[in-house]
Structure formats: structure tokens, C-alpha cells
Design a protein around this motif. Structure first.
Motif, PDB file in Angstrom:
ATOM      1  N   TYR A  42      20.253  -1.301   6.811  1.00 43.28           N
ATOM      2  CA  TYR A  42      20.218  -1.315   8.263  1.00 43.28           C
ATOM      3  C   TYR A  42      18.960  -0.569   8.704  1.00 43.28           C
ATOM      4  O   TYR A  42      18.643   0.495   8.161  1.00 43.28           O
ATOM      5  N   VAL A 102      16.997   0.726  12.273  1.00 38.75           N
ATOM      6  CA  VAL A 102      17.044   0.898  13.717  1.00 38.75           C
ATOM      7  C   VAL A 102      15.677   1.365  14.188  1.00 38.75           C
ATOM      8  O   VAL A 102      15.103   2.310  13.638  1.00 38.75           O
ATOM      9  N   SER A 104      21.089  -2.917  21.757  1.00 39.46           N
ATOM     10  CA  SER A 104      20.257  -3.402  20.663  1.00 39.46           C
ATOM     11  C   SER A 104      20.260  -2.423  19.485  1.00 39.46           C
ATOM     12  O   SER A 104      20.390  -2.834  18.331  1.00 39.46           O
ATOM     13  N   GLN A 118      21.576  -3.082  15.689  1.00 41.61           N
ATOM     14  CA  GLN A 118      20.733  -2.841  14.522  1.00 41.61           C
ATOM     15  C   GLN A 118      21.418  -1.899  13.542  1.00 41.61           C
ATOM     16  O   GLN A 118      21.248  -2.026  12.328  1.00 41.61           O
TER      17      GLN A 118
END
Length: 83
Positions: A47, A49, A65, A69
Motif C-alpha cells: 500500500y 499513500v 483518496s 490508498q
């Protein structure tokens, strides 16, 4: 934005990402990249971000968002970011 989901500061988002197991990886300009690797035994997943601190306080769309993410719901993201 509702009082249930108020804007978040960069400091709050970074604290939340740490609580969720993310680590700072790199910065390109004003964009910070935070990552978390997950291995559930069947599949590995990374993941990532992106946090752009000059955009703070973060709007509903940016928070949604970042939660996406991070692979968590908006509710769980807020829970991690708030004290």
C-alpha cells in the motif's frame, strides 16, 4: 465537510499512517510517500499513500483518496488520525 469528518492536518494524517503501520519512504517535492507491505500468506500487497502537506488542511476528497490508498475505510482512517 461535516463535524463528524472535519478537515485533517498533515500532522494528524502522519500520526494516523504510523498507527496503521505505514512508514515514511521518500519525498518528491512536496509529496511524501508512505508505504506498508502486507503478506497474508497467500498474497503480498504494498500500500502506498501520497501525502501533500502544502494542501492541508485536507479536504473530504483528499482524505477519502488517502484512506482508499491505505486500504481502509474513511471511518477507520479518521479513527487512526484523531487522538
Amino acid at each position: 465537510m461535516s463535524s463528524r469528518y472535519p478537515p485533517l492536518t498533515c500532522k494528524e494524517v502522519k500520526r494516523g499512517l504510523k498507527k496503521l503501520g505505514f512508514a515514511f519512504r521518500t519525498q518528491e517535492g512536496s509529496h511524501e510517500q508512505w508505504i506498508k507491505d502486507v503478506d497474508d500468506g497467500r498474497k503480498k500487497r504494498r500500500y502506498k499513500v501520497t501525502v501533500d502537506c502544502p494542501k492541508q488542511p485536507f479536504t473530504h476528497d483528499l482524505i477519502k483518496s488517502m484512506a482508499s490508498q491505505a486500504g481502509v475505510s474513511k471511518k477507520d482512517f479518521y479513527k487512526a488520525c484523531r487522538k
